[in-house]
Design a protein around this motif. Structure first.
Motif, PDB file in Angstrom:
ATOM      1  N   ARG A  59     -80.045 -78.915  69.494  1.00  0.00           N
ATOM      2  CA  ARG A  59     -79.859 -77.663  70.419  1.00  0.00           C
ATOM      3  C   ARG A  59     -80.978 -76.860  70.665  1.00  0.00           C
ATOM      4  O   ARG A  59     -81.285 -76.185  71.684  1.00  0.00           O
ATOM      5  CB  ARG A  59     -78.794 -76.796  69.550  1.00  0.00           C
ATOM      6  N   ASN A  69     -71.951 -78.281  67.103  1.00  0.00           N
ATOM      7  CA  ASN A  69     -73.058 -78.128  66.347  1.00  0.00           C
ATOM      8  C   ASN A  69     -72.780 -77.755  64.878  1.00  0.00           C
ATOM      9  O   ASN A  69     -72.029 -76.680  64.855  1.00  0.00           O
ATOM     10  CB  ASN A  69     -73.966 -76.966  66.894  1.00  0.00           C
ATOM     11  N   ALA A 124     -76.120 -81.652  65.239  1.00  0.00           N
ATOM     12  CA  ALA A 124     -75.311 -82.066  66.456  1.00  0.00           C
ATOM     13  C   ALA A 124     -74.528 -83.104  66.408  1.00  0.00           C
ATOM     14  O   ALA A 124     -74.970 -84.052  66.124  1.00  0.00           O
ATOM     15  CB  ALA A 124     -76.205 -81.802  67.717  1.00  0.00           C
TER      16      ALA A 124
END
Length: 434
Positions: free
Chosen positions: A174, A212, A227
């Motif tokens: 992320r 996530n 993730a």
């Protein structure tokens, strides 16, 4: 002769690091305790506090010391790096402060070895400067780290590779500016030649973060930093393959050996901190009319922790020394492989034992979040999975030694006393005579 000695000048650097980590990096842990906060470039308050610390580390010449001179690093050997990582292991933020955070360290080495000049300029420079973070995307939801069942594939179409499939536990995706992705390029090839590695810019269309995943320590179960990713026909140019087709294993191995040693020695650092807490508690708290440290069971916990930690520390240092000997050409390539596996296997159990005993000595305070021990103890299992499952290393180590073993010649083991005694008497028939 095994030698862990270092020159006084380097010891002075270690002394500076120890003070700096205790005073500054551990303070970062308190100010910004959120899980994964150290990897978030968008966390402005943390980054504002982090930058001057990184600048001071660079000023001291201690930034990204795992890198060789060809990458702008000092070229320290693994013994020195191990001693540095023992100190860095005291703090969650310290690896980022010193430019040695995983997976960025290994990813930088891969880019340096296999990346194009353009990729090095775009990603390697900023990565080494601590301006961006990266992701290593390998494991898959249906098979974990077992490459034999990987299904994420890359197919060549004209002047592009098209990546399709899912990856699991791709840490820091992320926040990453790029991802290193392992994908199957030839499903019919032998296992070690089946996969290839690609550098994939994070803004490439088709990268879908499905979720996530949170772990122990994350405050939001749906907002972690590991993730689950779907690569939905992600297209990258041909030159985004790192190494040649089928060399994914070879490329990946370039990042693992030293990283495992660094993780092991950071574990020593954190366990040292837990041991310090245990000792302090033992001389601070009374029960049944005497100090905790006067009770034999508490003394046993302390003694066992000291011994296990010292044994593990020496194993890691010996392994680091062996790697240095290999680099110097005094040992053959691969000589340290079994010892690296030993470090990986022992790491999680030593951590659990030492931190667990420290927690027990603190009683109810130990399991509270007023102390860091409960969070550390709960996160222990992560060490069993990082850089490959511990069970796989345990099995690999056993198989390596079994190959060296020879079956007994007869009915009984080679150490069977009656059999050996008979042979001894054959050689010296008069030995027992008065």
């Amino acid at each position: 002769m095994i030698d862990f000695s270092i020159e006084p000048e380097f010891q002075a650097r270690l002394d500076w690091m120890d003070t700096f980590v205790r005073e500054e990096c551990e303070t970062m842990d308190l100010l910004f305790p959120e899980q994964g906060a150290q990897f978030d470039p968008g966390y402005k308050a943390a980054r504002r506090h982090l930058k001057p610390l990184q600048d001071e580390v660079k000023k001291q010449g201690l930034w990204a010391c795992h890198l060789g001179p060809h990458l702008g690093g000092p070229g320290y050997g693994q013994v020195k790096l191990a001693l540095m990582n023992e100190i860095i292991g005291r703090s969650n933020w310290a690896p980022v402060v010193f430019g040695t955070a995983a997976p960025d360290t290994g990813n930088a080495e891969i880019l340096a070895l296999f990346g194009t000049p353009e990729q090095k300029e775009k990603y390697l420079g900023p990565l080494m400067a601590g301006e961006i973070v990266s992701c290593f995307s390998m494991t898959e939801p249906q098979g974990g780290a077992d490459p034999d069942v990987f299904t994420c594939k890359a197919t060549r179409e004209g002047d592009e590779w098209v990546i399709e499939g899912e990856k699991w536990f791709s840490s820091n995706a992320r926040f990453a500016s790029f991802l290193l992705v392992i994908a199957v390029t030839d499903p019919d090839a032998p296992l070690t030649e089946r996969m290839s590695m690609f550098v994939v810019p994070a803004d490439t269309p088709g990268i879908e973060i499905l979720r996530n995943v949170a772990i122990v320590g994350d405050t939001d179960p749906d907002n972690g930093h590991h993730a689950h990713i779907r690569y939905n026909k992600v297209r990258v140019p041909l030159d985004h393959m790192l190494g040649n087709p089928g060399e994914g294993f070879k490329v990946a191995q370039a990042r693992l050996g030293g990283g495992r040693i660094h993780h092991a020695m950071r574990t020593v650092g954190m366990c040292n901190r837990a041991l310090d807490m245990m000792l302090e508690r033992a001389v601070s708290r009374q029960t049944k009319g005497k100090m905790l440290g006067e009770h034999q069971l508490v003394q046993a916990k302390i003694a066992d922790s000291i011994i296990e930690l010292e044994q593990f520390r020496l194993l890691v240092l010996k392994t680091a020394w062996m790697i240095d000997e290999i680099e110097a050409g005094r040992m053959k390539h691969g000589a340290a492989r079994k010892h690296i596996g030993m470090c990986k296997v022992a790491m999680a159990s030593v951590y659990a034992n030492v931190v667990g005993r420290a927690l027990e000595v603190h009683g109810s305070l130990g399991i509270s979040l007023d102390m860091p021990l409960a969070k550390w103890y709960a996160g222990n299992m992560a060490l069993a999975f990082a850089d490959g499952p511990t069970d796989a290393h345990r099995s690999q180590l056993a198989r390596a030694y079994l190959k060296r073993a020879k079956p007994a010649d007869g009915m009984f083991p080679s150490e069977h006393i009656p059999t050996r005694t008979a042979k001894a008497l054959e050689r010296y028939p008069d030995a027992r005579e008065a």
